[in-house]
Design an enzyme around this catalytic site. Structure first.
Site, short mmCIF file in Angstrom:
data_model
loop_
_atom_site.label_atom_id
_atom_site.label_comp_id
_atom_site.label_asym_id
_atom_site.label_seq_id
_atom_site.Cartn_x
_atom_site.Cartn_y
_atom_site.Cartn_z
N ARG A 5 -6.59 -2.87 4.53
CA ARG A 5 -6.40 -1.77 5.47
C ARG A 5 -7.67 -1.65 6.30
O ARG A 5 -8.77 -1.93 5.82
CB ARG A 5 -6.13 -0.45 4.73
CG ARG A 5 -4.76 -0.37 4.07
CD ARG A 5 -3.65 -0.26 5.11
NE ARG A 5 -2.34 0.00 4.50
CZ ARG A 5 -1.48 -0.94 4.15
NH1 ARG A 5 -1.81 -2.21 4.32
NH2 ARG A 5 -0.30 -0.62 3.63
N ASP A 17 -6.74 -8.67 10.29
CA ASP A 17 -5.34 -8.35 10.56
C ASP A 17 -5.15 -6.84 10.66
O ASP A 17 -4.12 -6.38 11.12
CB ASP A 17 -4.44 -8.90 9.46
CG ASP A 17 -2.96 -8.69 9.77
OD1 ASP A 17 -2.55 -9.01 10.90
OD2 ASP A 17 -2.23 -8.17 8.89
N GLY A 28 0.82 -1.20 0.00
CA GLY A 28 0.00 0.00 0.00
C GLY A 28 0.85 1.25 0.00
O GLY A 28 2.01 1.24 0.46
N HIS A 70 -1.89 -6.60 12.71
CA HIS A 70 -1.28 -6.10 11.48
C HIS A 70 0.09 -6.76 11.24
O HIS A 70 1.13 -6.09 11.15
CB HIS A 70 -1.13 -4.58 11.53
CG HIS A 70 -1.01 -3.96 10.15
ND1 HIS A 70 -1.39 -2.67 9.87
CD2 HIS A 70 -0.53 -4.46 8.99
CE1 HIS A 70 -1.15 -2.40 8.59
NE2 HIS A 70 -0.62 -3.48 8.04
N ILE A 107 -1.21 -9.81 -4.40
CA ILE A 107 -1.50 -10.48 -3.12
C ILE A 107 -2.74 -11.35 -3.26
O ILE A 107 -2.79 -12.47 -2.75
CB ILE A 107 -1.63 -9.44 -1.99
CG1 ILE A 107 -0.25 -8.87 -1.66
CG2 ILE A 107 -2.26 -10.07 -0.74
CD1 ILE A 107 -0.24 -7.78 -0.61
N ARG A 126 -11.15 -8.32 -16.11
CA ARG A 126 -10.12 -8.91 -16.96
C ARG A 126 -10.22 -10.43 -16.87
O ARG A 126 -11.02 -10.97 -16.10
CB ARG A 126 -8.73 -8.44 -16.57
CG ARG A 126 -8.25 -8.87 -15.18
CD ARG A 126 -6.85 -8.32 -14.91
NE ARG A 126 -6.24 -8.87 -13.71
CZ ARG A 126 -6.40 -8.39 -12.50
NH1 ARG A 126 -7.18 -7.33 -12.30
NH2 ARG A 126 -5.79 -8.95 -11.47
N GLY A 179 -5.04 -8.25 -6.93
CA GLY A 179 -3.71 -7.91 -7.42
C GLY A 179 -2.77 -9.07 -7.13
O GLY A 179 -3.18 -10.22 -7.03
N ARG A 207 -10.78 -3.70 -9.53
CA ARG A 207 -11.35 -2.45 -10.03
C ARG A 207 -11.84 -2.60 -11.46
O ARG A 207 -12.88 -2.09 -11.84
CB ARG A 207 -10.31 -1.33 -9.94
CG ARG A 207 -10.82 0.03 -10.40
CD ARG A 207 -9.78 1.10 -10.15
NE ARG A 207 -8.51 0.78 -10.81
CZ ARG A 207 -7.41 1.52 -10.71
NH1 ARG A 207 -7.43 2.59 -9.94
NH2 ARG A 207 -6.31 1.17 -11.33
#
Length: 316
Positions: free
Chosen positions: A228, A251, A72, A275, A148, A172, A146, A169
């Site tokens: 997040r 997390d 991030g 985290h 991850i 594909r 993505g 987003r």
């Protein structure tokens, strides 16, 4: 051209750094290692608060590259407006996939199989048997597909899940199947037994898992957040957890960390890890490889990897 490179890892601990730059070690200490105006390549300290990370950026008038060691970039965004035009911001794609993928599976398995209950029962000297849900045969939805998200799916495959649905987003197609756009998320949520959040934090994802999102999750579903904290609306999540309709493994939280008296600590059906998706023994070797590769590219004037944006560039 200014030649200083600021590193949050001592340079003598990184083999393969190219000759030429003057390497300065700074991991967030009170004193800067040199004049920030002489810094050309700034590697942001890892797992440090945003105000600390951006503190030197307003004085980096000659910086050309800002490299995070996290996937991030939200923690450095407040400082981008102070940078000159043409600065490339790069993230740490390739560094955290293994660690975050592992933790995601650990949180899912621990939550479904009741590991926290077993630990508490062990403390009481109690043998706590019974049937628990398995990950096998579950429908899994990954929101944020993505690198991850891909790593998480890699680790899901051996567990005989029934199906993995993917959302990002933009729509594909991948070798494993379609990636649905965010607009299709409302239709996919009711089918998922496990919903994994691995999105970046931006204006389109802040509060994404709000009351409407959570209400669409099926009864008994598990929400896993390794993205997040602000991607989830904590108040809306608490309302769902209190009913016992869904469970959660987090997390990351909002606020982070929660105050000792925060109701999230005591909400039913929630497992919280502090985290720790990224900071494992896998971090340093991968971070060092990334820095060596990027700095060699920089010195040799080759294209950098993982460029997220360039300051002053049009967003059209």
């Amino acid at each position: 051209m200014t030649a200083d490179v600021w590193l949050p890892i001592p340079p003598d601990e990184i083999d393969g750094l190219p000759e030429g730059p003057d390497y300065r070690f700074w991991n967030g200490g009170d004193d800067f290692p040199a004049d920030p105006a002489d810094c050309a390549f700034y590697v942001v300290p890892y797992m440090k608060p945003s105000p600390l990370c951006v503190r030197p950026m307003g004085r980096m008038s000659n910086v050309r590259v800002v490299q995070t060691l996290s996937a991030g970039i939200d923690h450095v965004e407040p400082g981008l407006g102070h940078l000159p035009a043409g600065v490339r911001l790069c993230n740490a794609r390739g560094v955290h996939e293994a660690s975050t993928g592992e933790l995601t599976l650990a949180l899912i398995l621990a939550s479904l199989r009741g590991i926290p209950d077993f630990v508490r029962a062990q403390d009481r000297g109690e043998w706590l048997g019974g049937f628990r849900p398995a990950l096998a045969d579950k429908n899994v939805l990954i929101v944020g597909y993505g690198s991850i998200g891909e790593a998480i799916e890699d680790r899901l495959v051996p567990f005989e899940v029934a199906r993995v649905a993917r959302v990002a987003r933009s729509e594909r197609t991948t070798a494993r199947g379609p990636v649905h756009p965010l607009t299709e998320l409302p239709a996919l949520l009711p089918e998922a037994d496990v919903v994994i959040l691995s999105t970046p934090l931006n204006e389109s994802t802040r509060g994404l898992a709000g009351a409407d999102f959570l209400s669409r999750m099926k009864d008994g579903a598990l929400l896993v957040n390794v993205a997040r904290g602000p991607v989830v609306d904590t108040k809306a999540l608490l309302a769902e957890l209190e009913t016992g309709r869904i469970t959660a493994a987090l997390d990351v939280t909002d606020p982070e960390p929660p105050a000792r008296e925060h109701p999230l600590w005591r909400a039913p059906g929630v497992l919280i890890s502090p985290h720790v998706g990224g900071p494992t023994s896998a971090f340093l070797p991968r971070a060092k490889r990334l820095l060596v590769d990027q700095l060699n590219r920089y010195v040799n004037r080759e294209p950098l990897r993982n460029v997220i944006l360039t300051t002053g560039a049009s967003t059209d």
